[in-house]
Enzyme design. Structure first.
Site, short mmCIF file in Angstrom:
data_model
loop_
_atom_site.label_atom_id
_atom_site.label_comp_id
_atom_site.label_asym_id
_atom_site.label_seq_id
_atom_site.Cartn_x
_atom_site.Cartn_y
_atom_site.Cartn_z
N TYR A 57 0.73 -1.09 -0.01
CA TYR A 57 -0.01 -0.06 0.10
C TYR A 57 0.82 1.08 0.15
CZ TYR A 57 -3.05 3.60 1.81
OH TYR A 57 -3.79 4.91 1.95
N TRP A 61 -4.76 2.09 10.66
CA TRP A 61 -5.18 1.89 9.20
C TRP A 61 -4.89 0.51 8.73
CZ3 TRP A 61 -7.61 3.33 5.27
CH2 TRP A 61 -7.49 2.76 4.13
N GLU A 100 -11.34 6.39 5.80
CA GLU A 100 -10.83 7.32 6.96
C GLU A 100 -11.81 7.53 8.03
OE1 GLU A 100 -7.72 8.33 7.18
OE2 GLU A 100 -7.03 7.95 5.34
#
Length: 205
Positions: free
Chosen positions: A31, A61, A53
């Protein structure tokens, strides 16, 4: 604040310090290498990131990234036209889906924001065109920031439009991830690649 030391994985290529949060996690590193900081103009991807988010609030995350495919399946590929039509039946389905974050407030906010996104696109042309208007001036954003003047402006405007879970810290993270700024640390192996992608990117408008 002094810069954090770069993360050096076994391949010997230095990465941004935040990659050290998940050492050995190939999905997390991929990522960072292939997505984070690369400019995006696709409305569905931008809406997805806005939603994720929001779901990340209070979580890592890494947790959200590992659930991303389940989120995509649960939220119709983040097609905001479809998500905006979700009702009580879909909310109950999502609350029973162990593959995602089962938080009623966040689920209902994502559905609510889909409706606001339909309205925004109708008035502004596209979500991408709207978001990229908040691109910070060149070299104006320093590293290690949790928020910025552009993210505060974006947050304020979205809230005025009725969006939820769009605080300035969340919007700054969006800007970093979607390439509105190149916030790879100096010395990160992927700083140059992200910069070239930004230079070649045609801003939507």
């Amino acid at each position: 604040m002094p810069p954090r030391p770069l993360y050096l994985p076994p391949d010997g290529r230095p990465r941004c310090a935040w990659c050290a949060a998940a050492p050995g996690d190939d999905i997390y590193l991929k990522y960072h290498d292939e997505e984070w900081g690369r400019p995006v103009a696709d409305d569905f991807r931008l809406f997805e990131k806005l939603c994720l988010e929001g779901f990340q609030s209070g979580l890592s995350w890494r947790t959200i990234l590992n659930k991303r495919e389940a989120f995509r399946a649960a939220f119709a590929g983040f097609d905001y036209h479809q998500v905006a039509k979700f009702g009580d039946k879909e909310v109950n389905r999502l609350l029973a889906d162990a593959g995602i974050v089962r938080h009623r407030g966040k689920i209902e906010a994502a559905i609510h924001n889909a409706g606001r996104c339909v309205e925004l696109v109708a008035s502004e042309g596209s979500l991408a065109a709207y978001l990229w208007r908040f691109e910070p001036p060149k070299n104006s954003v320093a590293h290690n920031l949790a928020t910025s003047e552009p993210s505060e402006a974006l947050s304020k405007d979205l809230k005025k439009r009725g969006w939820k879970f769009v605080g300035p810290t969340t919007m700054h993270a969006l800007m970093q991830a979607m390439g509105l700024i190149n916030d790879h640390q100096p010395g990160c192996h992927h700083w140059t690649e992200a910069q070239k992608a930004r230079e070649a990117f045609r801003r939507p408008g």
